[in-house]
Write a protein that holds these residues in place. Structure first.
Motif, short mmCIF file in Angstrom:
data_model
loop_
_atom_site.label_atom_id
_atom_site.label_comp_id
_atom_site.label_asym_id
_atom_site.label_seq_id
_atom_site.Cartn_x
_atom_site.Cartn_y
_atom_site.Cartn_z
N LEU A 74 0.81 -1.21 0.00
CA LEU A 74 0.00 0.00 0.00
C LEU A 74 0.85 1.26 0.00
CD1 LEU A 74 -2.86 -0.94 2.47
CD2 LEU A 74 -2.74 -1.23 0.02
N ASP A 75 2.07 1.19 0.54
CA ASP A 75 2.91 2.38 0.62
C ASP A 75 3.41 2.83 -0.75
OD1 ASP A 75 2.63 2.46 3.35
OD2 ASP A 75 4.40 1.21 3.72
N THR A 76 3.34 1.92 -1.75
CA THR A 76 3.85 2.28 -3.08
C THR A 76 2.73 2.57 -4.06
OG1 THR A 76 3.89 -0.03 -3.82
CG2 THR A 76 5.86 0.81 -2.69
N GLN A 77 1.46 2.59 -3.59
CA GLN A 77 0.34 2.73 -4.51
C GLN A 77 -0.05 4.18 -4.75
OE1 GLN A 77 -2.89 0.18 -3.57
NE2 GLN A 77 -1.59 -1.58 -3.23
N GLU A 78 0.49 5.10 -3.98
CA GLU A 78 0.15 6.51 -4.16
C GLU A 78 0.56 6.98 -5.55
OE1 GLU A 78 -1.42 10.08 -3.23
OE2 GLU A 78 -1.30 8.43 -1.81
N GLY A 79 -0.40 7.51 -6.29
CA GLY A 79 -0.10 8.13 -7.57
C GLY A 79 -0.04 7.20 -8.76
N ILE A 80 -0.27 5.86 -8.58
CA ILE A 80 -0.14 4.98 -9.73
C ILE A 80 -1.46 4.81 -10.47
CG2 ILE A 80 1.69 3.72 -8.56
CD1 ILE A 80 -0.26 1.39 -8.23
N PHE A 81 -2.53 5.43 -9.93
CA PHE A 81 -3.84 5.29 -10.56
C PHE A 81 -4.07 6.49 -11.49
CE2 PHE A 81 -5.24 1.75 -8.10
CZ PHE A 81 -4.57 1.87 -6.90
N PRO A 82 -4.14 6.28 -12.78
CA PRO A 82 -4.30 7.40 -13.71
C PRO A 82 -5.64 8.10 -13.60
CG PRO A 82 -4.49 5.32 -14.87
CD PRO A 82 -4.01 4.99 -13.49
N SER A 83 -6.67 7.41 -13.04
CA SER A 83 -8.00 8.02 -12.95
C SER A 83 -8.11 9.06 -11.85
CB SER A 83 -9.05 6.92 -12.74
OG SER A 83 -8.80 6.23 -11.53
N GLY A 84 -7.13 9.15 -10.96
CA GLY A 84 -7.21 10.12 -9.88
C GLY A 84 -6.24 9.80 -8.76
N SER A 85 -6.22 10.65 -7.77
CA SER A 85 -5.27 10.50 -6.67
C SER A 85 -5.82 9.58 -5.59
CB SER A 85 -4.94 11.87 -6.07
OG SER A 85 -6.12 12.48 -5.59
N THR A 86 -4.91 8.94 -4.88
CA THR A 86 -5.26 8.07 -3.76
C THR A 86 -5.48 8.90 -2.50
OG1 THR A 86 -3.91 6.28 -4.69
CG2 THR A 86 -4.47 6.12 -2.36
N ASP A 87 -6.49 8.52 -1.73
CA ASP A 87 -6.77 9.24 -0.49
C ASP A 87 -7.30 8.25 0.54
OD1 ASP A 87 -6.97 11.34 1.27
OD2 ASP A 87 -8.10 12.62 -0.10
N TYR A 88 -7.50 8.74 1.78
CA TYR A 88 -7.84 7.86 2.89
C TYR A 88 -8.91 8.49 3.78
CZ TYR A 88 -3.28 6.09 1.46
OH TYR A 88 -2.22 5.63 0.73
N SER A 89 -9.74 7.65 4.40
CA SER A 89 -10.72 8.09 5.38
C SER A 89 -10.59 7.19 6.61
CB SER A 89 -12.14 7.99 4.81
OG SER A 89 -13.09 8.37 5.79
N PRO A 90 -9.97 7.69 7.70
CA PRO A 90 -9.79 6.88 8.90
C PRO A 90 -10.91 7.11 9.92
CG PRO A 90 -8.46 8.84 9.07
CD PRO A 90 -9.23 8.95 7.77
N ILE A 91 -11.10 6.16 10.82
CA ILE A 91 -12.04 6.30 11.92
C ILE A 91 -11.32 5.94 13.22
CG2 ILE A 91 -14.22 5.61 12.95
CD1 ILE A 91 -15.25 4.81 10.27
N THR A 92 -11.34 6.83 14.19
CA THR A 92 -10.78 6.57 15.50
C THR A 92 -11.73 5.71 16.33
OG1 THR A 92 -10.17 7.61 17.60
CG2 THR A 92 -11.75 8.77 16.24
N PRO A 93 -11.24 4.90 17.25
CA PRO A 93 -12.13 4.12 18.12
C PRO A 93 -13.13 4.97 18.89
CG PRO A 93 -9.90 3.29 18.29
CD PRO A 93 -9.82 4.55 17.47
N LYS A 94 -12.76 6.21 19.21
CA LYS A 94 -13.66 7.11 19.94
C LYS A 94 -14.94 7.40 19.17
CE LYS A 94 -11.86 8.61 23.95
NZ LYS A 94 -12.61 8.70 25.22
N ALA A 95 -14.92 7.21 17.85
CA ALA A 95 -16.10 7.50 17.03
C ALA A 95 -17.12 6.37 17.07
CB ALA A 95 -15.68 7.77 15.59
N PHE A 96 -16.73 5.20 17.53
CA PHE A 96 -17.64 4.05 17.55
C PHE A 96 -18.60 4.14 18.73
CE2 PHE A 96 -14.53 2.44 14.65
CZ PHE A 96 -15.19 1.50 13.88
N ILE A 97 -19.87 3.86 18.45
CA ILE A 97 -20.88 3.77 19.50
C ILE A 97 -21.62 2.46 19.34
CG2 ILE A 97 -21.18 6.27 19.67
CD1 ILE A 97 -23.76 5.97 18.08
N GLY A 98 -22.29 2.02 20.39
CA GLY A 98 -23.02 0.76 20.34
C GLY A 98 -24.10 0.76 19.28
N ARG A 99 -24.26 -0.36 18.59
CA ARG A 99 -25.30 -0.46 17.56
C ARG A 99 -26.67 -0.19 18.17
NH1 ARG A 99 -28.68 -4.72 15.82
NH2 ARG A 99 -27.79 -6.00 17.46
#
Length: 231
Positions: A74-99
């Motif tokens: 995954l560390d080498t995949q940045e920028g190899i996609f011609p359709s657009g740039s690679t990006d990320y959406s993380p979630i911290t454990p503090k964001a989780f609540i009971g179902r």
């Protein structure tokens, strides 16, 4: 004399038909309805749920096998996609609540060396939403981090695409995009390839769910993250 209710009944039939078609269209053409009660319950749904789907190639009843999801470097995949740039959406454990239990009394944070989530009570499932995903982009990888020091229990994570009609009323559908199970490791991590799933934030949102198979601080969620390509 014409039946005065004829046009009303035809109109209602058309509305019902349109609603059924709209709901079916929320899931992808190759998505499959999940009907196994045990599988539905294991993912945090009622056994009788009739609106939960799975994407082609994913199997919610199969134990996770990393060989089935080649993630590459995954560390080498940045920028190899011609359709657009690679990006990320993380979630911290503090964001989780009971179902179901959102009081917080079922959960413990910072149980390990950082901000980690452990289950304390009877609620098995905790949910959190991914944010800042671009409509029309492409999902590429789901990665999560955990600490599993319990040889007799594990955690499982699920990524759901949750949809309703974009511009009208309609029933909710859940589509399982991918899933994973923890292995014994003080600090474990797994990246799961998602086969080019289009991002649809016009009609859907993306939900991360974690299941704790027992209440113990030996099982701890550390982080989850989506990798995607901008449109």
């Amino acid at each position: 004399m014409q039946n005065p209710y004829r046009w009303l009944s035809c109109g209602l039939a058309a509305i019902v038909s349109f609603s059924a078609i709209s709901q079916a269209a929320l899931a992808g053409d190759k998505d499959t309805l999940i009907t196994n009660p045990a599988t539905l319950e294991a993912m945090g749904f009622e056994k009788e749920a009739d609106n939960v789907y799975v994407v082609e190639g994913a199997d919610p009843e199969r134990p996770f096998d990393s060989s089935l999801y080649s993630s590459g470097d995954l560390d080498t995949q940045e920028g190899i996609f011609p359709s657009g740039s690679t990006d990320y959406s993380p979630i911290t454990p503090k964001a989780f609540i009971g179902r179901q239990d959102t009081t917080g009394s079922q959960w413990l944070y910072s149980a390990g060396n950082g901000v980690e989530l452990s289950r304390l009570g009877t609620e098995q499932f905790a949910d959190a939403q991914f944010w800042d995903l671009p409509n029309g982009g492409t999902l590429e990888f789901f990665r999560w981090w955990w600490s599993d020091n319990d040889p007799n229990a594990a955690m499982a994570t699920f990524l759901f695409e949750v949809c309703q009609p974009a511009f009208g009323a309609g029933a909710i559908t859940y589509t399982l995009v991918t899933n994973s199970t923890s292995t014994d490791a003080a600090n474990g991590s797994t990246a799961i390839n998602i086969p080019s799933r289009p991002i649809n934030t016009q009609g859907c949102y993306y939900l991360a769910r974690v299941r704790f198979d027992t209440a113990t601080t030996l099982l701890r969620l550390q982080k989850v993250r989506l990798q995607f390509i901008h449109p």
